[in-house]
Write an enzyme that holds these catalytic residues in place. Sequence first.
Site, PDB file in Angstrom:
ATOM      1  N   GLU A  15       0.805  -1.223   0.000  1.00 24.88           N
ATOM      2  CA  GLU A  15       0.000   0.000   0.000  1.00 24.88           C
ATOM      3  C   GLU A  15       0.842   1.280   0.000  1.00 24.88           C
ATOM      4  O   GLU A  15       0.306   2.364   0.201  1.00 24.88           O
ATOM      5  CB  GLU A  15      -0.939  -0.005   1.203  1.00 24.88           C
ATOM      6  CG  GLU A  15      -2.002  -1.084   1.156  1.00 24.88           C
ATOM      7  CD  GLU A  15      -3.005  -0.948   2.276  1.00 24.88           C
ATOM      8  OE1 GLU A  15      -4.044  -0.296   2.079  1.00 24.88           O
ATOM      9  OE2 GLU A  15      -2.749  -1.495   3.363  1.00 24.88           O
ATOM     10  N   SER A 165      -6.402  -2.456   1.163  1.00 27.14           N
ATOM     11  CA  SER A 165      -6.496  -2.155  -0.269  1.00 27.14           C
ATOM     12  C   SER A 165      -6.757  -3.395  -1.118  1.00 27.14           C
ATOM     13  O   SER A 165      -6.511  -3.399  -2.313  1.00 27.14           O
ATOM     14  CB  SER A 165      -5.240  -1.428  -0.771  1.00 27.14           C
ATOM     15  OG  SER A 165      -5.170  -0.146  -0.210  1.00 27.14           O
ATOM     16  N   ASP A 275     -16.457  -0.680   8.007  1.00 31.02           N
ATOM     17  CA  ASP A 275     -17.104  -1.287   6.854  1.00 31.02           C
ATOM     18  C   ASP A 275     -18.040  -2.404   7.314  1.00 31.02           C
ATOM     19  O   ASP A 275     -17.690  -3.199   8.201  1.00 31.02           O
ATOM     20  CB  ASP A 275     -16.058  -1.873   5.901  1.00 31.02           C
ATOM     21  CG  ASP A 275     -15.071  -0.827   5.398  1.00 31.02           C
ATOM     22  OD1 ASP A 275     -15.400   0.372   5.458  1.00 31.02           O
ATOM     23  OD2 ASP A 275     -13.974  -1.218   4.942  1.00 31.02           O
ATOM     24  N   GLU A 288     -14.715  -4.775   8.766  1.00 30.66           N
ATOM     25  CA  GLU A 288     -13.450  -4.399   9.385  1.00 30.66           C
ATOM     26  C   GLU A 288     -13.483  -2.940   9.829  1.00 30.66           C
ATOM     27  O   GLU A 288     -14.336  -2.160   9.403  1.00 30.66           O
ATOM     28  CB  GLU A 288     -12.273  -4.628   8.446  1.00 30.66           C
ATOM     29  CG  GLU A 288     -12.300  -3.825   7.172  1.00 30.66           C
ATOM     30  CD  GLU A 288     -11.086  -4.099   6.294  1.00 30.66           C
ATOM     31  OE1 GLU A 288     -10.037  -3.488   6.555  1.00 30.66           O
ATOM     32  OE2 GLU A 288     -11.182  -4.913   5.365  1.00 30.66           O
ATOM     33  N   ASN A 290     -11.136   0.499  10.026  1.00 35.87           N
ATOM     34  CA  ASN A 290      -9.959   1.170   9.458  1.00 35.87           C
ATOM     35  C   ASN A 290      -9.626   2.391  10.301  1.00 35.87           C
ATOM     36  O   ASN A 290     -10.427   3.335  10.371  1.00 35.87           O
ATOM     37  CB  ASN A 290     -10.259   1.624   8.022  1.00 35.87           C
ATOM     38  CG  ASN A 290     -10.647   0.468   7.124  1.00 35.87           C
ATOM     39  OD1 ASN A 290      -9.795  -0.232   6.606  1.00 35.87           O
ATOM     40  ND2 ASN A 290     -11.947   0.258   6.943  1.00 35.87           N
ATOM     41  N   SER A 299     -11.749   9.527  -1.837  1.00 34.07           N
ATOM     42  CA  SER A 299     -11.934   8.480  -0.825  1.00 34.07           C
ATOM     43  C   SER A 299     -13.264   8.659  -0.102  1.00 34.07           C
ATOM     44  O   SER A 299     -13.908   9.707  -0.172  1.00 34.07           O
ATOM     45  CB  SER A 299     -10.782   8.509   0.188  1.00 34.07           C
ATOM     46  OG  SER A 299      -9.555   8.153  -0.414  1.00 34.07           O
TER      47      SER A 299
END
Length: 324
Positions: A15, A165, A275, A288, A290, A299
């Site tokens: 990433e 990602s 998410d 998950e 983040n 974004s």
Amino acid sequence: MKRTIAIVAGGDTSEFHVSLRSAQGIYSFIDKEKYDLYIVEMEGLRWEVQLPDGRKAPVDRNDFSFMKGAEKVKFDFAYITIHGTPGEDGRLQGYFDMMRIPYSCCGVLAAAMTYDKFICNQYLKAFGIRISESLLLRQGQTVSDEDVIEKIGLPCFIKPSLGGSSFGVTKVKTREQIQPAILKAFSEAQEVLVEAFMDGTEITCGCYKTKQKSVVFPITEVVTDNEFFDYDAKYNGQVDEITPARISDELTRRVQTLTSAIYDILGCSGIIRVDYIITAGDKINLLEVNTTPGMTATSFIPQQVRAAGLDIKDVMTDIIENKF
């Protein structure tokens, strides 16, 4: 006197370049009337400041400073936007704690926990949060095709338990795909997650809190014709991102309340994004958490800030000033 801000990007995973794109986004968002900004690029032991003239200067790790001509510049604050190690897993947070330098995101424990998807989800499951069935493999461990099919079922996702990602992620539909998918995931991380497929609507919700306020953003619905929300969907436009999501007001309220609760349970700081998959019966399933979400102009978080009628510059100021 302006505070000097380091936007810390790069890192030691696939990433790396995604992180540099987030750094450019954050650089454009932060108020330059209030702060002096520098992007600090990290890769292994190479820590360098990007100077305005295009040159790079080494960072002195003894005090997180650099030389600008004859002047020694020390950073007052670090905005961490490394996706992956060492900025998302708690290592860099520990360094800044020892340097007594405030930073944008959560501390060592929350960072380490959320970086490991299996550990984080199992921890949150104890608080009654729904997650998919999963198996964890560590380097050197194996699992038979039969066990995957019996315990998890097909289709399933096989992915690194660390990282993001969608690097190393495979949606597995047949027995023959299981072992190659495990090898692919192990090429990205030393822990691999085998996770049951959940059929539903994918959504994501951002949140940040300061000493004065709690802000939960509008929810984004993620729609892609790809097999899943993979790298191309995330970064090459193969997706529709709908903010606010096309879900009921009541479900929106439940998701936002849960996002705020997860923030508090984990002891987060700065901006996070959670998410989810909404399955039949409006069941909310965690995918998950983040803690250093992507921050390019397109974004999810900047989208949600705009949808909330907020100015991203003010949000960045909130994040910075909350640590002083």
